[in-house]
Design a protein around this motif. Structure first.
Motif, PDB file in Angstrom:
ATOM      1  N   UNK A 161       0.810  -1.227   0.000  1.00 46.89           N
ATOM      2  CA  UNK A 161       0.000   0.000   0.000  1.00 46.89           C
ATOM      3  C   UNK A 161       0.840   1.272   0.000  1.00 46.89           C
ATOM      4  N   UNK A 162       2.093   1.157  -0.432  1.00 46.28           N
ATOM      5  CA  UNK A 162       2.985   2.317  -0.459  1.00 46.28           C
ATOM      6  C   UNK A 162       2.906   2.996  -1.820  1.00 46.28           C
ATOM      7  N   UNK A 163       2.693   4.287  -1.815  1.00 46.48           N
ATOM      8  CA  UNK A 163       2.504   5.026  -3.055  1.00 46.48           C
ATOM      9  C   UNK A 163       3.768   5.036  -3.911  1.00 46.48           C
ATOM     10  N   UNK A 164       4.934   4.844  -3.290  1.00 46.38           N
ATOM     11  CA  UNK A 164       6.183   4.863  -4.046  1.00 46.38           C
ATOM     12  C   UNK A 164       6.596   3.474  -4.534  1.00 46.38           C
ATOM     13  N   UNK A 165       5.663   2.490  -4.469  1.00 45.16           N
ATOM     14  CA  UNK A 165       5.949   1.153  -4.988  1.00 45.16           C
ATOM     15  C   UNK A 165       4.814   0.716  -5.926  1.00 45.16           C
ATOM     16  N   UNK A 166       4.679   1.416  -7.068  1.00 45.50           N
ATOM     17  CA  UNK A 166       3.563   1.144  -7.976  1.00 45.50           C
ATOM     18  C   UNK A 166       3.916   0.107  -9.043  1.00 45.50           C
ATOM     19  N   UNK A 167       2.941  -0.761  -9.347  1.00 39.32           N
ATOM     20  CA  UNK A 167       3.092  -1.748 -10.411  1.00 39.32           C
ATOM     21  C   UNK A 167       1.752  -1.909 -11.134  1.00 39.32           C
ATOM     22  N   UNK A 168       1.835  -2.275 -12.395  1.00 35.81           N
ATOM     23  CA  UNK A 168       0.620  -2.551 -13.173  1.00 35.81           C
ATOM     24  C   UNK A 168       0.598  -4.042 -13.474  1.00 35.81           C
ATOM     25  N   UNK A 169      -0.229  -4.803 -12.716  1.00 33.25           N
ATOM     26  CA  UNK A 169      -0.217  -6.259 -12.850  1.00 33.25           C
ATOM     27  C   UNK A 169      -1.613  -6.853 -13.019  1.00 33.25           C
ATOM     28  N   UNK A 170      -2.639  -6.007 -13.045  1.00 26.20           N
ATOM     29  CA  UNK A 170      -4.013  -6.459 -13.252  1.00 26.20           C
ATOM     30  C   UNK A 170      -4.438  -6.051 -14.659  1.00 26.20           C
ATOM     31  N   UNK A 171      -5.077  -6.973 -15.368  1.00 24.95           N
ATOM     32  CA  UNK A 171      -5.348  -6.738 -16.788  1.00 24.95           C
ATOM     33  C   UNK A 171      -6.742  -7.208 -17.169  1.00 24.95           C
ATOM     34  N   UNK A 172      -7.243  -6.606 -18.240  1.00 29.46           N
ATOM     35  CA  UNK A 172      -8.420  -7.105 -18.930  1.00 29.46           C
ATOM     36  C   UNK A 172      -8.056  -7.198 -20.406  1.00 29.46           C
ATOM     37  N   UNK A 173      -7.766  -8.415 -20.848  1.00 27.71           N
ATOM     38  CA  UNK A 173      -7.498  -8.669 -22.263  1.00 27.71           C
ATOM     39  C   UNK A 173      -8.822  -9.023 -22.939  1.00 27.71           C
ATOM     40  N   UNK A 174      -8.979  -8.597 -24.190  1.00 28.92           N
ATOM     41  CA  UNK A 174     -10.245  -8.835 -24.874  1.00 28.92           C
ATOM     42  C   UNK A 174     -10.031  -9.074 -26.358  1.00 28.92           C
ATOM     43  N   UNK A 175     -10.895  -9.881 -26.940  1.00 34.31           N
ATOM     44  CA  UNK A 175     -10.842 -10.153 -28.375  1.00 34.31           C
ATOM     45  C   UNK A 175     -11.299  -8.928 -29.158  1.00 34.31           C
ATOM     46  N   UNK A 176     -11.089  -9.003 -30.463  1.00 34.23           N
ATOM     47  CA  UNK A 176     -11.352  -7.854 -31.330  1.00 34.23           C
ATOM     48  C   UNK A 176     -12.800  -7.389 -31.250  1.00 34.23           C
ATOM     49  N   UNK A 177     -13.714  -8.302 -31.052  1.00 37.74           N
ATOM     50  CA  UNK A 177     -15.131  -7.930 -30.917  1.00 37.74           C
ATOM     51  C   UNK A 177     -15.299  -6.875 -29.832  1.00 37.74           C
ATOM     52  N   UNK A 178     -14.655  -7.098 -28.692  1.00 38.43           N
ATOM     53  CA  UNK A 178     -14.783  -6.159 -27.572  1.00 38.43           C
ATOM     54  C   UNK A 178     -13.910  -4.921 -27.761  1.00 38.43           C
ATOM     55  N   UNK A 179     -12.735  -5.094 -28.333  1.00 38.95           N
ATOM     56  CA  UNK A 179     -11.856  -3.947 -28.559  1.00 38.95           C
ATOM     57  C   UNK A 179     -12.560  -2.909 -29.439  1.00 38.95           C
ATOM     58  N   UNK A 180     -13.305  -3.363 -30.442  1.00 40.39           N
ATOM     59  CA  UNK A 180     -14.044  -2.446 -31.318  1.00 40.39           C
ATOM     60  C   UNK A 180     -15.156  -1.717 -30.567  1.00 40.39           C
ATOM     61  N   UNK A 181     -15.581  -2.266 -29.451  1.00 37.29           N
ATOM     62  CA  UNK A 181     -16.672  -1.689 -28.676  1.00 37.29           C
ATOM     63  C   UNK A 181     -16.192  -1.068 -27.370  1.00 37.29           C
ATOM     64  N   UNK A 182     -14.878  -0.889 -27.263  1.00 40.81           N
ATOM     65  CA  UNK A 182     -14.293  -0.332 -26.044  1.00 40.81           C
ATOM     66  C   UNK A 182     -14.668   1.137 -25.882  1.00 40.81           C
ATOM     67  N   UNK A 183     -15.212   1.464 -24.723  1.00 38.21           N
ATOM     68  CA  UNK A 183     -15.658   2.831 -24.447  1.00 38.21           C
ATOM     69  C   UNK A 183     -14.707   3.595 -23.524  1.00 38.21           C
ATOM     70  N   UNK A 184     -14.281   2.923 -22.476  1.00 37.43           N
ATOM     71  CA  UNK A 184     -13.459   3.609 -21.479  1.00 37.43           C
ATOM     72  C   UNK A 184     -12.746   2.583 -20.612  1.00 37.43           C
ATOM     73  N   UNK A 185     -11.530   2.927 -20.189  1.00 39.69           N
ATOM     74  CA  UNK A 185     -10.788   2.105 -19.232  1.00 39.69           C
ATOM     75  C   UNK A 185     -10.167   3.041 -18.202  1.00 39.69           C
ATOM     76  N   UNK A 186     -10.401   2.761 -16.934  1.00 37.94           N
ATOM     77  CA  UNK A 186      -9.768   3.578 -15.896  1.00 37.94           C
ATOM     78  C   UNK A 186      -9.324   2.698 -14.734  1.00 37.94           C
TER      79      UNK A 186
END
Length: 241
Positions: free
Chosen positions: A189-214
């Motif tokens: 929970x330390x702000x100075x130890x950030x990593x990006x390790x959670x993902x949502x991968x999606x097929x082209x059907x969903x990528x074409x319908x992607x609205x927002x990611x936050x």
């Protein structure tokens, strides 16, 4: 359709109310306890449908749906990749494959990506479907790639790309793997130890319908978990959230 994946850091029954403020349709929750342990206030909506898997009733992986989405467990769940679980998600508008993911280290390896890499090969027919989403806590990043290791994160991402499956976050924010501006984990929970390790991968059907990611804000979510939710919106039919 709004899908949220969030490693809740256990005791999800105490945190369901806060994640419901985001109005999800589908929740993928690593480190959730069994729904049998849920004791919810009357004003907190119960999931439309739920699925949970784990050895410890206090800490497994849960998938919870709202707004008429239903969950069906597919029969070919390979217990070798225990926490990469193939599900069929559906409502009146759409039906798709979801691989709910909480990557663990194999007993004979120190690489969290091993199960992900092997599961891609095992679930090859499922990944050939037009509508596929793989979402959860992958416990991996390109920054941890090692020379000559087959199951590196970059190789996993490239293998998905070969099948037309891409990271929604990286498409939406136009960022490279390993160079993310928004962390999904702050270690201890330390702000100075950030990593990006959670993902949502999606097929082209969903990528074409992607609205927002936050990604959720550190200041809000660090009170509940060392991870922050990854929130992904798709435009499906007339349903735009």
């Amino acid at each position: 359709m709004k899908l949220i994946t969030w490693n809740c850091n256990m005791a999800f029954r105490k945190k369901l109310e806060i994640i419901l403020e985001e109005k999800p349709d589908i929740l993928v929750i690593p480190e959730s306890e069994s729904p049998d342990k849920f004791i919810l206030k009357k004003e907190i909506p119960k999931p439309e449908d739920s699925f949970w898997f784990g050895d410890n009733p206090n800490k497994g992986i849960g998938v919870y749906t709202y707004n008429d989405f239903k969950i069906k467990v597919l029969e070919d769940h390979n217990l070798e990749f225990r926490f990469i679980i193939p599900l069929l998600i559906s409502n009146q508008e759409i039906e798709f494959i979801l691989l709910a993911t909480w990557c663990q280290k194999p007993k004979k390896s120190d690489n969290y990506g091993t199960h992900t890499w092997n599961s891609i090969n095992y679930y090859t027919k499922l990944l050939d479907n037009e509508k596929v989403i793989i979402a959860g806590d992958f416990n991996s990043s390109s920054i941890w790639d090692k020379p000559n290791r087959e199951a590196n994160h970059t190789n996993i991402v490239n293998r998905f790309k070969e099948r037309g499956i891409k990271s929604t976050y990286h498409i939406y924010h136009e960022e490279e793997q390993g160079k993310e501006k928004h962390a999904t984990l702050n270690l201890h929970r330390k702000i100075d130890r950030p990593y990006h390790i959670d993902f949502c991968f999606a097929s082209d059907y969903f990528i074409k319908r992607l609205e927002r990611v936050k990604v959720g804000e550190y200041e809000k979510w660090t009170n509940y978990s060392d991870h922050k939710p990854l929130i992904v919106n798709f435009k499906i039919g007339d349903n735009l959230i």
